[in-house]
Design a protein around this motif. Structure first.
Motif, PDB file in Angstrom:
ATOM      1  N   ASN A 199     -33.949-107.411 113.251  1.00  0.00           N
ATOM      2  CA  ASN A 199     -32.951-106.644 112.512  1.00  0.00           C
ATOM      3  C   ASN A 199     -31.581-107.640 111.751  1.00  0.00           C
ATOM      4  N   GLY A 216     -30.913 -98.943 109.156  1.00  0.00           N
ATOM      5  CA  GLY A 216     -31.583 -97.912 110.260  1.00  0.00           C
ATOM      6  C   GLY A 216     -32.112 -98.477 111.317  1.00  0.00           C
ATOM      7  N   TRP A 221     -41.895-102.767 116.882  1.00  0.00           N
ATOM      8  CA  TRP A 221     -41.747-101.535 115.861  1.00  0.00           C
ATOM      9  C   TRP A 221     -43.220-100.770 115.937  1.00  0.00           C
ATOM     10  N   PRO A 265     -31.916-100.182 115.201  1.00  0.00           N
ATOM     11  CA  PRO A 265     -31.081 -99.710 116.129  1.00  0.00           C
ATOM     12  C   PRO A 265     -30.027-100.570 116.220  1.00  0.00           C
ATOM     13  N   ASP A 266     -28.689-100.145 116.149  1.00  0.00           N
ATOM     14  CA  ASP A 266     -27.272-101.106 116.347  1.00  0.00           C
ATOM     15  C   ASP A 266     -27.528-102.123 117.489  1.00  0.00           C
ATOM     16  N   VAL A 320     -22.972 -89.440 111.008  1.00  0.00           N
ATOM     17  CA  VAL A 320     -24.439 -89.206 111.116  1.00  0.00           C
ATOM     18  C   VAL A 320     -24.787 -87.875 110.517  1.00  0.00           C
ATOM     19  N   ILE A 328     -39.577 -99.712 119.759  1.00  0.00           N
ATOM     20  CA  ILE A 328     -39.012 -98.450 118.968  1.00  0.00           C
ATOM     21  C   ILE A 328     -40.293 -97.807 118.135  1.00  0.00           C
ATOM     22  N   LEU A 347     -36.918 -95.731 111.214  1.00  0.00           N
ATOM     23  CA  LEU A 347     -35.784 -96.308 111.459  1.00  0.00           C
ATOM     24  C   LEU A 347     -34.786 -95.652 110.541  1.00  0.00           C
ATOM     25  N   ARG A 348     -33.996 -94.558 111.240  1.00  0.00           N
ATOM     26  CA  ARG A 348     -32.903 -94.131 110.634  1.00  0.00           C
ATOM     27  C   ARG A 348     -31.809 -93.894 111.680  1.00  0.00           C
ATOM     28  N   HIS A 349     -31.663 -94.929 112.513  1.00  0.00           N
ATOM     29  CA  HIS A 349     -30.779 -94.915 113.586  1.00  0.00           C
ATOM     30  C   HIS A 349     -29.320 -94.779 113.147  1.00  0.00           C
ATOM     31  N   PRO A 350     -28.289 -94.386 113.832  1.00  0.00           N
ATOM     32  CA  PRO A 350     -27.001 -94.262 113.386  1.00  0.00           C
ATOM     33  C   PRO A 350     -26.329 -95.479 113.002  1.00  0.00           C
ATOM     34  N   ARG A 359     -38.503 -84.209 114.745  1.00  0.00           N
ATOM     35  CA  ARG A 359     -37.368 -84.767 114.753  1.00  0.00           C
ATOM     36  C   ARG A 359     -36.244 -83.749 115.490  1.00  0.00           C
TER      37      ARG A 359
END
Length: 887
Positions: free
Chosen positions: A178, A156, A166, A158-159, A671, A272, A276-279, A653
């Motif tokens: 991360n 989650g 945060w 960010p890639d 996603v 951020i 945290l549910r980023h692709p 959201r």
């Protein structure tokens, strides 16, 4: 610590040797615990002889208790290594899925870890959450409340962002790293050159995303015993394949974060905000299907949390603060509940044996929790045991308000009377008669026994009552007198008609449609169709991910019967319908089978007079496989975002596709538009807002007009049931590799009877966020009533401690050190709010952190001005309440 090849120009890679221990997952608990004991012996031996210089025993202190249950001697050795600084554990008691549990559950988790700490300083002071399936927006607030300003996260995040700031909605901020936790294969095996090559590839990838380091290599993985890192790292230092200028350093999480933070101060970090549910990046799946796998577990967890947080803890704090036995009972109940919180447990993605044990633990939580209530009420002078002669002339109903502010609420309860005696009037303390609805449930032989009561069985008549209470003071009680007679109360019975209509609060009406949904014919002449529409589609996924069949069929119910019931307090529509569902997927798993089976659905929709909620109770007897059942609620005018509640904050959201483009590369995940909520989701704005309240059903999403089932501009949708038969599969389209072993889990098909209780509200009643949050709080924790034991006198009582203002109660609990209690209030919306805390004279109000240590702000003594506080947007206020004479 061992450092190889260090010089002033070297970049350090901190090697943290650890294990990630799932207490239960693809094996049940006992099978894993047997291996855990073997691991503990392995770790102790290697720490003793120097083959390891340091070890992190995962992020959870419960593993110490698990080892101690079988090998107390090994547990003592682990504690000795912790005291010597060679072993760390924690900071959690269990590694919970921190999205699905409540904020208070996370706080109890950290408090419990401190009680189980193996030695002073042995708990890791890093917000270590290595494998949760995404992270909630409020987690930085929780960590800062326990003195932690760092976090290690992975799924989650960010890639490609290695380090970031945060921030929670209230402004709490941590330094986040991360990093994947599983790197055991890098040092695996005896081939030094192969290991050096793997390490070189790892360091090259780390250098690409973080050129100047320091880097972190998590030498460990799931249920693995790392072997001799000292020797392996020494051999790597001599290998020509090891990159020059790089130091491999046996380290700890704390040492790494100290170095990483110092390096990060040299350049600005990205900020951020929120969850945290980023692709997902390569293999960093957030596994959104776990939000709806085995929803019965989610419902049981929410019920258990509510029992402990909103009933057991406050009643002990207010009425039995010095009872060591009840405190022990409470700690035990929390320990049981926490054992079900890990992501492989609560998420529903373990083998069936695990979840059968989870269900038993939830039952035990309720057994202990209800006992606590019985004893705490007795300490308050309220005996609610059904003992002795059943009442014939009158009986008293004690109603308790768990909210900090006064509430006038709807209530359903049961009472016992002598056979042949019926409730005919219900009166408040001032004599005001209260309308009610009545149903006779039948005669029984009731039983009671206790430490001070001989076993007693008495013929009794059971009745159910529905009523609207008078105003009950915040954290106080009111008592209703129920007068009995020999005649059933005919006027209080509901009368039924074969009709599909129910009046609406605006003067319009609701009408049942052929697909068992409701259309709202409003007084202004407009119509909002298909409220509460059920849709069922195929699911070729597993417990981790929903996967749509290539050729799917979306099926709606077919109405078979409808009856309207009306009484003095409410109207109810009883709706019978069937879903003609395919029995499973076809053998190729790309479509649903041609053969179908009628699945009965029973729906009850109630509207109480002068209440904004439509209350739905849905029962499904699921006899088919491989499908997903959802409930849709439309709005007339949508917006670009939808609102859901997190732990202490309402979260906005974006409205995105139900399921994004299906990935084509291996190791990727589509996603998904779903997101976890604590109890509510809302779409639209102002008078067009529609809200859905569904505690225990966390998978919600908003659908835009091109995807809505009703054709409305927007819908809020909740998943009721997802039926799959595999722990993990390797042939999904929404996730292009496995997320665990490919094991059959027949119980995850969720066959059998299931019940779902939700509510809906529309327009001005929930247009403001504060009204939305308050409606959710009251629906999630309604008033409760107990019938007083015959001969027991109970009077109305205002709460000695209560609050005025637009805040919500998060916690009222006994203090961890036994002195006084802890009050926590929240402001879940974007505007500040002024509140007034009322407490008995001489009460000291001590501002505290979440870990119950004083913040250092001045304490106050309760009084009109000193009780005034301003809660900033999305903030929480934690106060240690010390009553007169307490320190």
């Amino acid at each position: 610590m061992t450092t190889t090849g260090a010089d002033a120009t070297s970049t350090v890679c901190h090697v943290v040797t650890h294990v990630h221990w799932d207490r239960e997952w693809y094996r049940p608990f006992e099978a894993f615990r047997a291996r855990l004991v073997e691991l503990a012996e392995h770790v102790c031996t290697q720490l003793d002889d120097g083959r390891m210089s340091a070890f992190h025993l995962d992020g959870q202190t419960i593993v110490l208790a698990d080892v101690a249950a079988l090998r107390p001697d090994l547990a003592d050795r682990l504690r000795a290594h912790a005291a010597a600084g060679r072993l760390t554990v924690g900071p959690w008691h269990v590694l919970a899925d921190n999205q699905l549990v409540s904020g208070e559950n996370l706080i109890r988790n950290l408090l419990t870890a401190r009680r189980h700490a193996p030695a002073d300083g042995a708990l890791a002071q890093v917000g270590y959450s290595p494998d949760a399936f995404g992270h909630p927006a409020d987690l930085p607030r929780v960590l800062r409340g326990f003195g932690m300003d760092t976090a290690l996260v992975w799924r989650g995040a960010p890639d490609g962002v290695a380090r970031f700031r945060w921030r929670s909605p209230d402004g709490s901020e941590v330094f986040a790293v991360n990093q994947g936790y599983h790197a055991a294969e890098l040092l695996w095996g005896d081939d030094t050159q192969a290991a050096a090559s793997r390490v070189a590839d790892f360091l090259a990838a780390e250098r690409a995303r973080l050129p100047h380091g320091p880097w972190l290599l998590m030498n460990g993985g799931d249920h693995l015993a790392p072997t001799d890192p000292t020797h392996r790292l020494a051999k790597l230092s001599l290998s020509e394949s090891t990159p020059k200028g790089t130091v491999l350093h046996q380290s700890s999480l704390e040492d790494f974060f100290t170095a990483a933070r110092a390096a990060a101060e040299q350049q600005p970090l990205p900020l951020i905000d929120g969850e945290l549910r980023h692709p997902a990046g390569y293999l960093t799946f957030i596994l959104p299907g776990t939000l709806s796998a085995r929803t019965d577990l989610k419902q049981a967890n929410t019920a258990g949390q509510n029992l402990l947080e909103r009933w057991a803890e406050p009643l002990i704090a207010l009425h039995a603060p010095h009872s060591a036995t009840l405190r022990a009972d409470l700690d035990h109940a929390w320990d049981l509940l926490l054992r079900n919180a890990p992501h492989d447990s609560l998420c529903g993605c373990s083998v069936d044996e695990v979840h059968r044990e989870n269900a038993v633990r939830y039952e035990r939580v309720h057994q202990v929790g209800e006992h606590i209530l019985l004893r705490a009420l007795a300490d308050a002078g309220i005996d609610v045991r059904a003992y002795g002669d059943r009442p014939e002339e009158h009986t008293d109903l004690v109603i308790i308000n768990p909210h900090p502010y006064a509430v006038q609420e709807l209530l359903s309860t049961e009472i016992l009377t002598a056979p042949g005696r019926y409730p005919t009037e219900i009166a408040a303390a001032d004599g005001t008669l209260i309308p009610f609805e009545y149903e006779e449930l039948g005669q029984e032989t009731s039983f009671e026994a206790d430490l001070d009561l001989l076993p007693d069985s008495r013929p009794s008549l059971r009745h159910r009552l529905w009523l609207r209470t008078p105003s009950v003071p915040g954290l106080g009680r009111t008592v209703l007198r129920i007068r009995l007679s020999s005649q059933p109360p005919v006027a209080a019975r509901a009368f039924s008609v074969e009709e599909r209509r129910m009046t609406a609060s605006d003067g319009g009406h609701f009408e049942v449609q052929p697909d068992a949904s409701l259309s709202w014919h409003r007084a202004d002449g407009t119509v909002l169709p298909e409220i509460g529409l059920l849709t069922d589609g195929g699911d070729s996924g597993d417990t981790y991910n929903y996967d749509p069949p290539v050729h799917d069929r979306l099926i709606r119910p077919r109405l078979t019967a409808c009856t309207a019931r009306r009484s003095a307090v409410r109207e109810v529509l009883d709706i019978d319908a069937v879903l003609e569902l395919p029995i499973a997927l076809a053998p190729e798993r790309d479509r649903r089978a041609d053969q179908t089976r009628a699945v009965p659905v029973r729906i009850s929709v109630a509207r109480w007079h002068d209440d904004p909620l439509l209350r739905w109770h849905i029962e499904v007897d699921n006899t088919v496989h491989d499908h997903r059942l959802r409930l849709h609620v439309p709005t007339a005018a949508g917006s670009p975002t939808w609102t859901g509640d997190a732990h202490w904050s309402l979260i906005e959201r974006p409205v995105v596709s139900d399921l994004g483009p299906l990935p084509q590369e291996r190791g990727r995940e589509a996603v998904c538009g779903s997101a976890p909520v604590q109890s509510l989701g809302a779409v639209g704005r102002d008078d067009h807002r529609t809200a859905l309240f569904a505690p225990g059903l966390p998978e919600m999403r908003a659908l835009a007009g091109d995807e809505t089932a009703s054709g409305a501009q927007q819908e809020i949708v909740v998943t009721l049931l997802r039926s799959v038969g595999w722990l993990s599969r390797f042939d999904l389209r929404s996730r292009t590799t496995g997320a665990g072993p490919m094991l059959a889990v027949p119980d995850a098909q969720m066959t059998g009877r299931h019940a779902f209780t939700v509510a809906m509200a529309f327009g001005s009643d929930i247009a403001a966020d504060r009204d939305l949050a308050r409606t959710a709080a009251r629906y999630r924790t309604p008033l409760r009533a107990w019938q007083a034991r015959p001969g027991t006198y109970v009077a109305d009582a205002a709460g000695g401690l209560h609050v005025e203002g637009g805040c919500e109660l998060s916690a009222l609990k006994p203090a961890e050190n036994g002195a006084g209690c802890v009050l926590r209030l929240s402001n879940p919306v974007a505007e500040p709010v002024d509140i007034m805390i009322h407490a008995p004279g001489g009460t000291r109000l001590v501002p505290s952190r979440l870990d119950e240590h004083p913040t250092g702000e001045p304490e106050r003594v309760a009084g009109m001005e000193s009780g005034r506080w301003t809660l900033e947007p999305y903030s929480t206020l934690t106060l240690r309440i010390l009553f007169e004479g307490e320190h």
